[in-house]
Design a protein around this motif. Structure first.
Motif, PDB file in Angstrom:
ATOM      1  N   ALA A  66      -6.398  -5.481  21.772  1.00  0.00           N
ATOM      2  CA  ALA A  66      -6.290  -4.025  21.609  1.00  0.00           C
ATOM      3  C   ALA A  66      -4.846  -3.580  21.787  1.00  0.00           C
ATOM      4  O   ALA A  66      -4.342  -2.743  21.026  1.00  0.00           O
ATOM      5  N   HIS A  67      -4.150  -4.144  22.777  1.00  0.00           N
ATOM      6  CA  HIS A  67      -2.738  -3.797  22.989  1.00  0.00           C
ATOM      7  C   HIS A  67      -1.884  -4.246  21.807  1.00  0.00           C
ATOM      8  O   HIS A  67      -0.981  -3.511  21.379  1.00  0.00           O
ATOM      9  N   ALA A  68      -2.161  -5.417  21.275  1.00  0.00           N
ATOM     10  CA  ALA A  68      -1.400  -5.921  20.125  1.00  0.00           C
ATOM     11  C   ALA A  68      -1.610  -5.020  18.911  1.00  0.00           C
ATOM     12  O   ALA A  68      -0.651  -4.704  18.185  1.00  0.00           O
ATOM     13  N   ARG A  69      -2.842  -4.587  18.691  1.00  0.00           N
ATOM     14  CA  ARG A  69      -3.110  -3.675  17.572  1.00  0.00           C
ATOM     15  C   ARG A  69      -2.420  -2.331  17.780  1.00  0.00           C
ATOM     16  O   ARG A  69      -1.888  -1.736  16.846  1.00  0.00           O
ATOM     17  N   GLU A  70      -2.448  -1.843  19.016  1.00  0.00           N
ATOM     18  CA  GLU A  70      -1.803  -0.570  19.331  1.00  0.00           C
ATOM     19  C   GLU A  70      -0.292  -0.653  19.068  1.00  0.00           C
ATOM     20  O   GLU A  70       0.305   0.250  18.481  1.00  0.00           O
ATOM     21  N   GLU A  71       0.336  -1.751  19.482  1.00  0.00           N
ATOM     22  CA  GLU A  71       1.769  -1.939  19.251  1.00  0.00           C
ATOM     23  C   GLU A  71       2.074  -2.039  17.761  1.00  0.00           C
ATOM     24  O   GLU A  71       3.062  -1.480  17.281  1.00  0.00           O
ATOM     25  N   ALA A  72       1.232  -2.755  17.035  1.00  0.00           N
ATOM     26  CA  ALA A  72       1.436  -2.896  15.591  1.00  0.00           C
ATOM     27  C   ALA A  72       1.311  -1.543  14.893  1.00  0.00           C
ATOM     28  O   ALA A  72       2.121  -1.207  14.024  1.00  0.00           O
ATOM     29  N   MET A  73       0.307  -0.757  15.278  1.00  0.00           N
ATOM     30  CA  MET A  73       0.122   0.554  14.656  1.00  0.00           C
ATOM     31  C   MET A  73       1.295   1.481  14.966  1.00  0.00           C
ATOM     32  O   MET A  73       1.681   2.306  14.145  1.00  0.00           O
ATOM     33  N   ALA A  74       1.896   1.329  16.156  1.00  0.00           N
ATOM     34  CA  ALA A  74       3.046   2.157  16.516  1.00  0.00           C
ATOM     35  C   ALA A  74       4.249   1.834  15.631  1.00  0.00           C
ATOM     36  O   ALA A  74       5.107   2.688  15.409  1.00  0.00           O
ATOM     37  N   LYS A  75       4.304   0.631  15.097  1.00  0.00           N
ATOM     38  CA  LYS A  75       5.423   0.213  14.236  1.00  0.00           C
ATOM     39  C   LYS A  75       5.255   0.678  12.796  1.00  0.00           C
ATOM     40  O   LYS A  75       6.208   0.654  12.023  1.00  0.00           O
ATOM     41  N   VAL A  76       4.053   1.090  12.424  1.00  0.00           N
ATOM     42  CA  VAL A  76       3.775   1.461  11.031  1.00  0.00           C
ATOM     43  C   VAL A  76       4.673   2.600  10.560  1.00  0.00           C
ATOM     44  O   VAL A  76       5.264   2.528   9.485  1.00  0.00           O
ATOM     45  N   GLU A  77       4.803   3.639  11.357  1.00  0.00           N
ATOM     46  CA  GLU A  77       5.618   4.785  10.943  1.00  0.00           C
ATOM     47  C   GLU A  77       7.075   4.372  10.734  1.00  0.00           C
ATOM     48  O   GLU A  77       7.721   4.800   9.777  1.00  0.00           O
ATOM     49  N   GLY A  78       7.589   3.514  11.613  1.00  0.00           N
ATOM     50  CA  GLY A  78       8.963   3.022  11.452  1.00  0.00           C
ATOM     51  C   GLY A  78       9.131   2.203  10.190  1.00  0.00           C
ATOM     52  O   GLY A  78      10.141   2.320   9.488  1.00  0.00           O
ATOM     53  N   LEU A  79       8.130   1.370   9.883  1.00  0.00           N
ATOM     54  CA  LEU A  79       8.193   0.572   8.654  1.00  0.00           C
ATOM     55  C   LEU A  79       8.170   1.472   7.423  1.00  0.00           C
ATOM     56  O   LEU A  79       8.905   1.238   6.461  1.00  0.00           O
ATOM     57  N   MET A  80       7.318   2.482   7.470  1.00  0.00           N
ATOM     58  CA  MET A  80       7.233   3.388   6.330  1.00  0.00           C
ATOM     59  C   MET A  80       8.530   4.177   6.166  1.00  0.00           C
ATOM     60  O   MET A  80       8.923   4.496   5.052  1.00  0.00           O
ATOM     61  N   ALA A  81       9.204   4.474   7.274  1.00  0.00           N
ATOM     62  CA  ALA A  81      10.481   5.188   7.193  1.00  0.00           C
ATOM     63  C   ALA A  81      11.565   4.320   6.560  1.00  0.00           C
ATOM     64  O   ALA A  81      12.500   4.831   5.948  1.00  0.00           O
ATOM     65  N   GLN A  82      11.438   3.001   6.687  1.00  0.00           N
ATOM     66  CA  GLN A  82      12.413   2.079   6.098  1.00  0.00           C
ATOM     67  C   GLN A  82      12.160   1.835   4.614  1.00  0.00           C
ATOM     68  O   GLN A  82      13.047   1.373   3.909  1.00  0.00           O
TER      69      GLN A  82
ATOM     70  N   ARG B 274       6.576   6.035  -6.331  1.00  0.00           N
ATOM     71  CA  ARG B 274       5.544   4.998  -6.460  1.00  0.00           C
ATOM     72  C   ARG B 274       6.076   3.654  -5.957  1.00  0.00           C
ATOM     73  O   ARG B 274       5.371   2.911  -5.283  1.00  0.00           O
ATOM     74  N   GLU B 275       7.332   3.353  -6.280  1.00  0.00           N
ATOM     75  CA  GLU B 275       7.933   2.111  -5.809  1.00  0.00           C
ATOM     76  C   GLU B 275       8.071   2.121  -4.285  1.00  0.00           C
ATOM     77  O   GLU B 275       7.807   1.118  -3.622  1.00  0.00           O
ATOM     78  N   ALA B 276       8.478   3.248  -3.710  1.00  0.00           N
ATOM     79  CA  ALA B 276       8.609   3.358  -2.260  1.00  0.00           C
ATOM     80  C   ALA B 276       7.247   3.236  -1.577  1.00  0.00           C
ATOM     81  O   ALA B 276       7.126   2.608  -0.517  1.00  0.00           O
ATOM     82  N   THR B 277       6.228   3.832  -2.171  1.00  0.00           N
ATOM     83  CA  THR B 277       4.876   3.736  -1.630  1.00  0.00           C
ATOM     84  C   THR B 277       4.425   2.285  -1.610  1.00  0.00           C
ATOM     85  O   THR B 277       3.901   1.793  -0.605  1.00  0.00           O
ATOM     86  N   GLN B 278       4.657   1.574  -2.721  1.00  0.00           N
ATOM     87  CA  GLN B 278       4.288   0.167  -2.779  1.00  0.00           C
ATOM     88  C   GLN B 278       5.069  -0.634  -1.742  1.00  0.00           C
ATOM     89  O   GLN B 278       4.521  -1.489  -1.050  1.00  0.00           O
ATOM     90  N   ASP B 279       6.360  -0.333  -1.605  1.00  0.00           N
ATOM     91  CA  ASP B 279       7.193  -1.024  -0.628  1.00  0.00           C
ATOM     92  C   ASP B 279       6.665  -0.806   0.786  1.00  0.00           C
ATOM     93  O   ASP B 279       6.599  -1.735   1.591  1.00  0.00           O
ATOM     94  N   SER B 280       6.236   0.421   1.082  1.00  0.00           N
ATOM     95  CA  SER B 280       5.714   0.691   2.427  1.00  0.00           C
ATOM     96  C   SER B 280       4.418  -0.073   2.671  1.00  0.00           C
ATOM     97  O   SER B 280       4.222  -0.636   3.749  1.00  0.00           O
ATOM     98  N   TYR B 281       3.523  -0.110   1.678  1.00  0.00           N
ATOM     99  CA  TYR B 281       2.284  -0.876   1.838  1.00  0.00           C
ATOM    100  C   TYR B 281       2.581  -2.368   1.986  1.00  0.00           C
ATOM    101  O   TYR B 281       1.912  -3.066   2.751  1.00  0.00           O
ATOM    102  N   ASN B 282       3.560  -2.865   1.266  1.00  0.00           N
ATOM    103  CA  ASN B 282       3.926  -4.279   1.397  1.00  0.00           C
ATOM    104  C   ASN B 282       4.389  -4.578   2.817  1.00  0.00           C
ATOM    105  O   ASN B 282       4.017  -5.601   3.398  1.00  0.00           O
ATOM    106  N   LYS B 283       5.225  -3.710   3.379  1.00  0.00           N
ATOM    107  CA  LYS B 283       5.729  -3.908   4.743  1.00  0.00           C
ATOM    108  C   LYS B 283       4.593  -3.821   5.760  1.00  0.00           C
ATOM    109  O   LYS B 283       4.507  -4.619   6.693  1.00  0.00           O
ATOM    110  N   VAL B 284       3.711  -2.843   5.584  1.00  0.00           N
ATOM    111  CA  VAL B 284       2.599  -2.670   6.516  1.00  0.00           C
ATOM    112  C   VAL B 284       1.639  -3.858   6.427  1.00  0.00           C
ATOM    113  O   VAL B 284       1.126  -4.336   7.450  1.00  0.00           O
ATOM    114  N   ALA B 285       1.410  -4.362   5.223  1.00  0.00           N
ATOM    115  CA  ALA B 285       0.501  -5.499   5.050  1.00  0.00           C
ATOM    116  C   ALA B 285       1.018  -6.736   5.770  1.00  0.00           C
ATOM    117  O   ALA B 285       0.226  -7.512   6.320  1.00  0.00           O
ATOM    118  N   LEU B 286       2.327  -6.921   5.792  1.00  0.00           N
ATOM    119  CA  LEU B 286       2.888  -8.060   6.524  1.00  0.00           C
ATOM    120  C   LEU B 286       2.639  -7.929   8.019  1.00  0.00           C
ATOM    121  O   LEU B 286       2.462  -8.920   8.723  1.00  0.00           O
TER     122      LEU B 286
END
Length: 175
Positions: free
Chosen positions: A18-34, A86-98
């Motif tokens: 649960a802690h690992a998932r919580e930490e990963a979810m906290a990183k999602v916004e940062g990944l999407m910002a990149q 659309r390219e940025a959206t795909q890029d964000s999903y690619n980063k989040v999927a990793l």
């Protein structure tokens, strides 16, 4: 009756997960910002870069852009920005999927209502394997002969020329 599966994890393991998932979810916004997407027009007179939220990061106008007129230029910038988004959206999903894995990313797509552009219904399905092999045979001049390895049929210079003109967009992927 609902089938029950026995829990094979200890309480400590479940808490750690649960802690690992919580930490990963906290990183999602940062990944999407990149995440970034860049697109340009056919004439290379307008180039737009946006982030995954659609914020304009860079706008480049070539000297010939002034010849288009303000209305046409404005419409072109908006059109190119939408493609870049659309390219940025795909890029964000690619980063989040990793980070989160394919299943969690697909769930985020479903919740957001913005499917990954690679899954779009109107997206070009790309080249079939058969068409790729047919074009390869034509390019290598094999015309129905058994295909020899690329190294045996092309020189190093020809192979380098091929990779300079290779379009990675011809490869299809779900991600």
């Amino acid at each position: 009756m609902i089938e029950q599966e026995p829990v094979t994890f200890t309480t400590r393991q479940l808490i750690d997960q649960a802690h690992a998932r919580e930490e990963a979810m906290a990183k999602v916004e940062g990944l999407m910002a990149q995440a970034r997407g860049t697109a340009h027009d056919v004439d290379n007179t307008v180039e737009v870069t946006v982030d995954a939220k659609g914020k304009l990061v860079k706008l480049w106008l070539g000297p010939a852009a002034v010849n288009r007129g303000h209305e046409r230029l404005g419409a072109l910038v908006v059109e190119i920005a939408q493609i870049a988004l659309r390219e940025a959206t795909q890029d964000s999903y690619n980063k989040v999927a990793l980070l989160l894995g394919e299943d969690m990313t697909f769930m985020i797509e479903q919740m957001s209502g913005l499917p990954a552009p690679a899954r779009a219904q109107d997206d070009d399905p790309g080249m079939t394997v058969e068409e790729f092999q047919r074009q390869r045979a034509l390019r290598l001049g094999l015309d129905g002969e058994p295909q020899a390895p690329v190294a045996a049929t092309t020189s190093r210079a020809e192979e380098d020329d091929y990779w300079e003109t290779f379009d990675p967009a011809s490869l299809r992927s779900d991600r």
